[in-house]
Design a protein around this motif. Sequence first.
Motif, PDB file in Angstrom:
ATOM      1  N   LEU A 192       1.143  -1.145  -0.126  1.00  0.00           N
ATOM      2  CA  LEU A 192       0.257   0.348   0.204  1.00  0.00           C
ATOM      3  C   LEU A 192       0.585   1.543   0.017  1.00  0.00           C
ATOM      4  N   LEU A 193       0.214   2.104  -0.715  1.00  0.00           N
ATOM      5  CA  LEU A 193       1.514   3.788  -0.657  1.00  0.00           C
ATOM      6  C   LEU A 193       0.356   4.684  -0.072  1.00  0.00           C
ATOM      7  N   GLU A 194       0.131   5.482   1.190  1.00  0.00           N
ATOM      8  CA  GLU A 194      -0.355   6.220   1.695  1.00  0.00           C
ATOM      9  C   GLU A 194       0.017   7.576   1.662  1.00  0.00           C
ATOM     10  N   GLN A 195      -1.314   8.500   0.639  1.00  0.00           N
ATOM     11  CA  GLN A 195      -1.137   9.362   0.460  1.00  0.00           C
ATOM     12  C   GLN A 195       0.203  10.343   0.210  1.00  0.00           C
ATOM     13  N   PRO A 196       0.926   9.865  -1.660  1.00  0.00           N
ATOM     14  CA  PRO A 196       1.713  10.182  -2.048  1.00  0.00           C
ATOM     15  C   PRO A 196       1.955  12.338  -2.704  1.00  0.00           C
ATOM     16  N   LEU A 197       0.488  12.435  -2.967  1.00  0.00           N
ATOM     17  CA  LEU A 197       0.675  13.840  -3.613  1.00  0.00           C
ATOM     18  C   LEU A 197       0.223  14.864  -2.102  1.00  0.00           C
ATOM     19  N   SER A 198       0.305  15.783  -2.064  1.00  0.00           N
ATOM     20  CA  SER A 198      -0.103  16.799  -1.484  1.00  0.00           C
ATOM     21  C   SER A 198      -2.387  17.071  -1.743  1.00  0.00           C
ATOM     22  N   ALA A 199      -2.890  16.594  -0.695  1.00  0.00           N
ATOM     23  CA  ALA A 199      -3.763  16.585  -1.228  1.00  0.00           C
ATOM     24  C   ALA A 199      -5.012  17.747  -2.464  1.00  0.00           C
ATOM     25  N   ARG A 200      -4.137  18.482  -1.954  1.00  0.00           N
ATOM     26  CA  ARG A 200      -4.276  19.708  -3.417  1.00  0.00           C
ATOM     27  C   ARG A 200      -4.414  19.321  -4.342  1.00  0.00           C
ATOM     28  N   ASP A 201      -3.355  18.247  -4.787  1.00  0.00           N
ATOM     29  CA  ASP A 201      -2.844  17.781  -5.970  1.00  0.00           C
ATOM     30  C   ASP A 201      -3.588  16.759  -6.862  1.00  0.00           C
ATOM     31  N   ASP A 202      -4.726  16.190  -5.774  1.00  0.00           N
ATOM     32  CA  ASP A 202      -5.690  14.540  -5.732  1.00  0.00           C
ATOM     33  C   ASP A 202      -6.274  14.572  -7.191  1.00  0.00           C
ATOM     34  N   ALA A 203      -6.075  15.993  -8.460  1.00  0.00           N
ATOM     35  CA  ALA A 203      -6.363  15.935  -9.423  1.00  0.00           C
ATOM     36  C   ALA A 203      -5.621  14.803 -10.555  1.00  0.00           C
ATOM     37  N   ALA A 204      -4.111  15.276  -9.717  1.00  0.00           N
ATOM     38  CA  ALA A 204      -3.629  14.042 -11.090  1.00  0.00           C
ATOM     39  C   ALA A 204      -3.842  12.103 -10.771  1.00  0.00           C
TER      40      ALA A 204
END
Length: 322
Positions: A200-212
């Motif tokens: 499992l990989l947890e929250q790799p990107l900032s939450a504001r970049d979820d669209a990526a």
Amino acid sequence: MRSVRMYREVWPLRTPLFTARGSRNEAEVVVVEMEEDGWRGVGECAPWRRFGESVPSVMAQIASILPHLERRMTREQLQQTLPPGAARNAVDCAFWDLDARRAGQSLAEYVGVQLDSAVENASTLQPDEPPHMAAAARARYNRGARLFRIRLDDRLISERLVAIREAVPEATLMVDASETWHSDGLAARCQLLADLGVALLEQPLSARDDAALENFIHPLPICADESCHTRSSLKALAGRYEAINLKLDKCGGLTEGLALAAAAREQGFELVLGGASCTSRAVSAALPLAPQARYVDLEGPDWLAVDVEPGLRYEGGRILLD
């Protein structure tokens, strides 16, 4: 007659705790005690700086509703009065603890779940040089740990993970990037993790970049932590994440936690049950959710130099409940 009081506690850690956002030497929590008709319930929360919370801000939120609580505000009314977050969590868990004690049951029994005598719990590996992380993993594996949560920042990713995997080839590994990675190069990193058998990989990107992450093809499940707070978060996570990290301090207590867990599972998300630097009071409040979780990461009390009494017992990568 109901009386309610709140106070701050500081619990020294047995060793400094390093995260992607800095380090700490103590766990700072806010405690709510609720007494009614001779019964007493206790709730605890740990304010999250990531979400703009502090001990003063949380205590101010609780203070704003103390008169209503003492005039018999209900747990249901609480959900509409305070927003999700640490303050509501402490009060909500005090309600649950009070009601369970009044019913003469454990919290799990009162919620209607049966807990095993031991709950497998993740063992956290802090960011360090690869040989040190590998040695820590091997030492804990030899003491019984089989599930590891690896905290990583944006450096030495492959070196650290290869060293850890070589040290514990049979262990289950989760990676927590804590919003420190970027979309550029994420596909290659996900493939590296998959090749090393990371679960499992947890929250790799900032939450504001979820669209990526929209329609991003990846070979292992990605878990939302900072991106997931309550049931209202789930719609935006679909097609981006396969799992959520449920923490009572984020969602605002066990009431929303139970509802969030049910909604997430119904929508096909797996659950990681997480927590903060806290005492056994906070972990005990979250444990009724453990049977629904794929992975449990409630290690907070195990980092403390001293815990509340009676505290939970941590041994060999498990929380012992018998």
